[in-house]
Enzyme design. Structure first.
Site, short mmCIF file in Angstrom:
data_model
loop_
_atom_site.label_atom_id
_atom_site.label_comp_id
_atom_site.label_asym_id
_atom_site.label_seq_id
_atom_site.Cartn_x
_atom_site.Cartn_y
_atom_site.Cartn_z
N GLN A 156 0.81 -1.22 0.00
CA GLN A 156 0.00 0.00 0.00
C GLN A 156 0.84 1.27 0.00
O GLN A 156 0.33 2.33 -0.34
CB GLN A 156 -0.95 0.00 1.21
CG GLN A 156 -1.96 -1.14 1.12
CD GLN A 156 -2.90 -1.17 2.31
OE1 GLN A 156 -2.62 -1.86 3.28
NE2 GLN A 156 -3.99 -0.45 2.26
N HIS A 198 0.92 -9.23 4.47
CA HIS A 198 -0.20 -8.28 4.48
C HIS A 198 -0.84 -8.30 3.09
O HIS A 198 -0.55 -7.47 2.24
CB HIS A 198 0.27 -6.88 4.87
CG HIS A 198 -0.86 -5.97 5.28
ND1 HIS A 198 -0.91 -5.32 6.50
CD2 HIS A 198 -2.01 -5.62 4.65
CE1 HIS A 198 -2.02 -4.60 6.58
NE2 HIS A 198 -2.71 -4.77 5.46
N ASN A 211 -1.66 -10.69 8.31
CA ASN A 211 -2.67 -9.65 8.53
C ASN A 211 -4.03 -10.09 8.01
O ASN A 211 -4.17 -10.50 6.86
CB ASN A 211 -2.26 -8.38 7.79
CG ASN A 211 -3.28 -7.27 7.99
OD1 ASN A 211 -3.37 -6.71 9.08
ND2 ASN A 211 -4.07 -6.98 6.97
N GLU A 212 -5.03 -9.99 8.87
CA GLU A 212 -6.42 -10.28 8.50
C GLU A 212 -6.54 -11.53 7.63
O GLU A 212 -7.04 -11.47 6.49
CB GLU A 212 -7.05 -9.06 7.82
CG GLU A 212 -7.08 -7.84 8.73
CD GLU A 212 -7.94 -6.69 8.21
OE1 GLU A 212 -8.26 -6.68 7.01
OE2 GLU A 212 -8.29 -5.79 9.01
C1 NOJ Z 1 -7.46 -3.42 6.99
C2 NOJ Z 1 -6.25 -3.76 6.20
O1 NOJ Z 1 -5.32 -4.47 6.96
C3 NOJ Z 1 -5.59 -2.58 5.51
O2 NOJ Z 1 -4.74 -3.08 4.52
C4 NOJ Z 1 -6.64 -1.64 4.97
O3 NOJ Z 1 -6.08 -0.62 4.23
C5 NOJ Z 1 -7.43 -1.10 6.13
N1 NOJ Z 1 -8.08 -2.17 6.83
C6 NOJ Z 1 -8.49 -0.07 5.74
O4 NOJ Z 1 -9.47 -0.64 4.97
#
Ligand code: NOJ
Length: 389
Positions: free
Chosen positions: A18, A112, A156-157
């Site tokens: 990002q 991520h 991540n997530e």
């Molecule tokens: C969760 C994610 O980990 C991240 O990559 C994302 O930009 C943000 N939320 C905002 O949506």
């Protein structure tokens, strides 16, 4: 005034794809350029953070933050299977050193959302070999970087990857309603997290390791409580249960999810809806912390929280309300140890591209000029005083 506990850790968060720019060797870059995807922008140069990180870390220091959460890019470090880039590991070592020299604790995320093209090309997260591949990557990375790491997040997530990639078609590989793919990806992401946890704990270095989860303030319409719990169990609890023996759990919650008799439903009429398509819901972090503690009993870090908005006053309002909720959980005796704002700067918001502004620092996409927003000044006061007005 609300006072946060001594030692409460304040940071901001970013992710390699990002912000770094030019990450052409992963599945996301391919996805951004594929025809017929919902992506509105290619990531391109992003924030050129790959080169500009010293200046960005200086901003963090100026604002008084004590920690920086960022991710290392697997596709740079292992550009082809089994080929390791010493130069890229050196790059991240320099970045970690730059944090340490500035008194910032580096919090490193090992995955991520982005997967190297070679690993995505034969099934990606649906292929059982991925857990071993990811563990091997972690082994190489931690061997080079472990001594410098303050805290680590494995994946991540991991719950968002199968949801967006195999059910909703918004992430690569862009499948919709592929229940089999969803189940396999979920299983392998959990396996990869567990393998990575063991690898990272073996060192070098001695730092807390955990998982960061996408969570929500789950809300059941009357009579739909059991159904809501079922959805939440799939989306959150399976992951929370898989990390019960970790050192911490990373909570990331941005909004509320409503469940009625038709299943997961949209925003409630009358509630403000953000550009992301979900409700303005600043109590999400508080609700998610409570649920994470209930299921795991672990110490919590809010590893992400923030709002995508062009209205910086709205961001301040959101943070004020959200942090008040975090403070309430601490008041109730919950072990919440830190808060990482998403994000340090405006960046590439995946399929939404550069339209979404989550940063407390603005970035001009053409000149790469950084602008410190009013919300950064506001949050800086909170961080420096360790108090919420
Ligand atoms: C969760 C994610 O980990 C991240 O990559 C994302 O930009 C943000 N939320 C905002 O949506």
């Amino acid at each position: 005034m609300v006072r946060f506990p001594d030692g409460f850790l304040w940071g901001t968060a970013t992710a390699a794809h990002q912000v770094e720019g030019d990450n052409w060797n992963n599945d996301w870059w391919a996805w951004e350029h594929a025809p017929d995807t919902a992506c509105v922008d290619p990531s391109g140069d992003a924030c050129d953070h790959y080169w500009r990180y010293p200046q960005d870390l200086d901003i963090l220091v100026e604002l008084g933050f004590q920690a920086y959460r960022f991710s290392i890019e697997w596709s740079r470090i292992e550009p082809e299977e089994g080929e390791w880039s010493g130069a890229q590991l050196d790059h991240y070592a320099r970045m970690l050193d730059a944090c340490i020299e500035r008194g910032l604790q580096p919090v490193v995320t090992f995955h991520h959302f982005t997967t190297p093209r070679w690993a995505a090309s034969d099934g990606g997260w649906t292929n059982p070999v991925i857990a071993e591949r990811f563990a091997r990557f972690c082994e190489h990375a931690v061997a080079a970087l472990g001594d410098r790491i303050a805290m680590a997040c494995t994946i991540n997530e991991p719950n968002i990857v199968p949801l967006m990639g195999w059910l909703m078609g918004a992430f690569p590989p862009g499948r919709t309603q592929d229940l089999d793919g969803y189940a396999k990806a979920t299983e392998h992401l959990i396996a990869a997290h567990r393998r990575a946890f063991d690898v990272l704990k073996a060192g070098p270095g001695d730092f807390p390791v955990g998982l960061t989860l996408s969570m929500s303030d789950w809300w059941a319409e009357p009579g739909c409580e059991a159904e809501m719990q079922q959805y939440r169990a799939h989306h959150e609890d399976v992951y929370l249960e898989a990390c019960r023996d970790n050192d911490f759990v990373g909570v990331q919650a941005y909004s509320r999810t409503r469940v009625d008799s038709t299943g997961v439903t949209g925003p409630e009429p009358g509630v403000e809806v953000l550009a992301m398509g979900y409700e303005y819901w600043p109590s999400a972090a508080e609700a998610a912390i409570r649920h994470a503690v209930e299921v795991t009993g672990l110490p919590v870090y809010v590893t992400e929280n923030g709002i995508g908005t062009d209205d910086d006053d709205q961001r301040i309002r959101f943070l004020q309300e959200s942090l008040a909720g975090v403070a309430r959980t601490i008041d109730d005796g919950l072990d919440v140890r830190g808060f990482f704002h998403w994000s340090l700067m405006d960046n590439f918001e995946w399929a939404f591209g550069y339209r979404m502004k989550f940063g407390i620092v603005g970035v001009d996409q053409t000149t790469q000029r950084r602008t410190i927003k009013q919300s950064a000044r506001w949050l800086s006061e909170v961080v420096k005083s360790n108090m919420l007005p």
